[in-house]
Write a protein that holds these residues in place. Structure first.
Motif, PDB file in Angstrom:
ATOM      1  N   TYR A 198     -17.286  -8.681  11.167  1.00 24.45           N
ATOM      2  CA  TYR A 198     -17.500  -9.574  10.037  1.00 24.45           C
ATOM      3  C   TYR A 198     -18.982  -9.721   9.732  1.00 24.45           C
ATOM      4  CZ  TYR A 198     -17.498 -12.661  14.141  1.00 24.45           C
ATOM      5  OH  TYR A 198     -17.707 -13.220  15.378  1.00 24.45           O
ATOM      6  N   TYR A 239      -8.334   0.737  12.574  1.00 30.22           N
ATOM      7  CA  TYR A 239      -6.916   0.732  12.873  1.00 30.22           C
ATOM      8  C   TYR A 239      -6.538   2.066  13.507  1.00 30.22           C
ATOM      9  CZ  TYR A 239      -6.298  -3.086   9.442  1.00 30.22           C
ATOM     10  OH  TYR A 239      -6.357  -4.271   8.746  1.00 30.22           O
ATOM     11  N   TYR A 267     -13.095  -2.619   9.519  1.00 31.79           N
ATOM     12  CA  TYR A 267     -11.972  -2.642  10.456  1.00 31.79           C
ATOM     13  C   TYR A 267     -11.684  -1.243  10.970  1.00 31.79           C
ATOM     14  CZ  TYR A 267     -11.108  -6.796   7.529  1.00 31.79           C
ATOM     15  OH  TYR A 267     -11.234  -7.962   6.818  1.00 31.79           O
ATOM     16  N   GLN A 306      -7.939  -4.618   1.434  1.00 35.43           N
ATOM     17  CA  GLN A 306      -8.757  -3.704   2.206  1.00 35.43           C
ATOM     18  C   GLN A 306      -8.688  -2.325   1.564  1.00 35.43           C
ATOM     19  OE1 GLN A 306      -7.670  -3.909   6.342  1.00 35.43           O
ATOM     20  NE2 GLN A 306      -7.831  -6.132   6.364  1.00 35.43           N
ATOM     21  N   HIS A 307      -9.775  -1.611   1.692  1.00 34.30           N
ATOM     22  CA  HIS A 307      -9.853  -0.259   1.160  1.00 34.30           C
ATOM     23  C   HIS A 307     -10.061   0.685   2.325  1.00 34.30           C
ATOM     24  CE1 HIS A 307     -10.109  -1.997  -2.831  1.00 34.30           C
ATOM     25  NE2 HIS A 307     -10.983  -2.853  -2.333  1.00 34.30           N
ATOM     26  N   PHE A 308      -9.313   1.773   2.311  1.00 32.04           N
ATOM     27  CA  PHE A 308      -9.236   2.638   3.481  1.00 32.04           C
ATOM     28  C   PHE A 308      -9.948   3.968   3.302  1.00 32.04           C
ATOM     29  CE2 PHE A 308      -6.270   0.563   6.372  1.00 32.04           C
ATOM     30  CZ  PHE A 308      -5.821  -0.471   5.574  1.00 32.04           C
ATOM     31  N   LEU A 317      -4.405  -3.043  14.427  1.00 28.63           N
ATOM     32  CA  LEU A 317      -5.829  -3.332  14.425  1.00 28.63           C
ATOM     33  C   LEU A 317      -6.430  -3.158  15.812  1.00 28.63           C
ATOM     34  CD1 LEU A 317      -8.252  -4.462  12.794  1.00 28.63           C
ATOM     35  CD2 LEU A 317      -7.548  -6.743  13.579  1.00 28.63           C
ATOM     36  N   TYR A 337       0.844  -1.184   0.000  1.00 25.46           N
ATOM     37  CA  TYR A 337       0.000   0.000   0.000  1.00 25.46           C
ATOM     38  C   TYR A 337       0.881   1.236   0.000  1.00 25.46           C
ATOM     39  CZ  TYR A 337      -4.187  -2.679   1.323  1.00 25.46           C
ATOM     40  OH  TYR A 337      -5.249  -3.549   1.359  1.00 25.46           O
ATOM     41  N   TYR A 363     -12.529  -5.337  14.643  1.00 24.56           N
ATOM     42  CA  TYR A 363     -13.069  -5.530  13.321  1.00 24.56           C
ATOM     43  C   TYR A 363     -14.461  -6.158  13.416  1.00 24.56           C
ATOM     44  CZ  TYR A 363     -11.720 -10.483  13.631  1.00 24.56           C
ATOM     45  OH  TYR A 363     -11.585 -11.783  14.022  1.00 24.56           O
ATOM     46  N   ARG A 412      -9.448 -12.481  10.342  1.00 23.39           N
ATOM     47  CA  ARG A 412      -8.796 -11.304  10.853  1.00 23.39           C
ATOM     48  C   ARG A 412      -8.184 -10.459   9.743  1.00 23.39           C
ATOM     49  NH1 ARG A 412      -7.664 -11.458  16.586  1.00 23.39           N
ATOM     50  NH2 ARG A 412      -6.271  -9.749  16.100  1.00 23.39           N
ATOM     51  N   GLY A 465      -9.004  -6.719  18.136  1.00 22.38           N
ATOM     52  CA  GLY A 465      -7.718  -6.766  17.483  1.00 22.38           C
ATOM     53  C   GLY A 465      -6.606  -6.724  18.508  1.00 22.38           C
ATOM     54  N   PHE A 480      -7.975   4.947  11.245  1.00 25.88           N
ATOM     55  CA  PHE A 480      -8.418   4.591   9.902  1.00 25.88           C
ATOM     56  C   PHE A 480      -9.455   3.489   9.955  1.00 25.88           C
ATOM     57  CE2 PHE A 480      -5.880   7.063   7.099  1.00 25.88           C
ATOM     58  CZ  PHE A 480      -4.710   7.318   7.783  1.00 25.88           C
ATOM     59  N   LEU A 502      -4.656   4.756   3.059  1.00 28.06           N
ATOM     60  CA  LEU A 502      -3.789   3.874   2.301  1.00 28.06           C
ATOM     61  C   LEU A 502      -4.459   3.470   1.000  1.00 28.06           C
ATOM     62  CD1 LEU A 502      -2.780   3.635   5.320  1.00 28.06           C
ATOM     63  CD2 LEU A 502      -1.930   1.376   4.661  1.00 28.06           C
ATOM     64  N   TYR A 512     -16.970  -6.963   5.701  1.00 33.66           N
ATOM     65  CA  TYR A 512     -15.952  -6.770   6.721  1.00 33.66           C
ATOM     66  C   TYR A 512     -15.590  -5.289   6.860  1.00 33.66           C
ATOM     67  CZ  TYR A 512     -15.151 -11.787   6.952  1.00 33.66           C
ATOM     68  OH  TYR A 512     -15.302 -13.134   7.142  1.00 33.66           O
TER      69      TYR A 512
END
Lengths: 113, 115
Positions: free
Chosen positions: B50, B35, B33, B104-106, B45, A36, B48, A99, B58, B90, A44, B31
């Motif tokens: 699901y 951070y 998350y 993953q997309h932030f 983490l 990333y 999260y 996870r 985390g 984030f 990111l 999902y």
């Protein structure tokens, strides 16, 4: 358990020079690997990913990475650095289970004119 | 860009006050998350999710709680903020699955300062 080590918290290259950012991982299962990029004050952005198949992975902005199982490495390269490549780069590993990814501590790339 | 909105983007508050950060997605991903990012630590983490009402801890979950009552929203709460929780937070989303092979997309992050 998974872990990621990024060698070098700061890397400086000249514009036009080769970029090499190092990432080594530890995983008890076949890994899924990601790079990333983070620009200042942004989230990111995914550069590239390795899941299965070809070990040389091409990403956006001219970056590529090669998965080397024997070396447990996934180094990021770009043949010719551009000023716009200056950013922080993160390597991440995923595996089985729900996870999230495990991230390295990041490498800040500086590009000198 | 993935449809992820974090709010607020910046917040300054005092020690001992409750703080809630919101993550909203328009991608219908299962999902989500949370951070935190601190110098020298990369991203760590916190919690999260699901699925709706399905969450898990985390690696740095102490002092934080989360809730997910709808697919699109994931809330992070600091019940009683401490200075050690000053950080950039984030949110990320993923299609997920049994294997963490989906990227993953932030979101753009929330900068939280606790004085």
């Amino acid at each position: 358990a998974q872990s990621v080590t990024q060698l070098g918290s700061h890397v400086s290259v000249s514009e036009g020079a080769l970029v090499l950012l190092r990432c080594n991982y530890s995983s008890s299962v076949p890994p899924y690997l990601f790079w990333y990029v983070q620009y200042p004050n942004q989230g990111l952005q995914l550069l590239l990913k390795y899941t299965t198949g070809a070990t040389l992975v091409k990403g956006i902005n001219g970056f590529e990475a090669e998965f080397k199982k024997s070396e447990t490495s996934f180094h990021l390269t770009k043949p010719s650095a551009h000023m716009s490549d200056a950013a922080e780069y993160f390597c991440a590993v995923g595996g089985t289970g729900r996870r999230a990814l495990t991230f390295g501590s990041g490498t800040r790339l500086q590009v000198q004119p | 860009d993935a449809g992820i909105t974090q709010s607020p983007r910046h917040k300054v508050t005092e020690t001992g006050t409750p703080v809630t950060l919101r993550c909203h997605q328009t991608e219908n991903h299962r999902y989500m998350y949370w951070y935190r990012q601190d110098p020298g630590h990369g991203l760590r983490l916190i919690h999260y999710s699901y699925g709706v009402k399905d969450t898990d801890k985390g690696e740095v979950s102490d002092g934080y709680s989360v809730s997910r009552s709808k697919t699109e929203d994931f809330l992070l709460t600091l019940e009683s903020a401490t200075s050690s929780q000053t950080s950039v937070y984030f949110c990320a989303i993923s299609e997920g699955g049994r294997y963490s092979n989906q990227p993953q997309h932030f979101g753009d992050g929330t900068r939280l300062s606790i004085l």
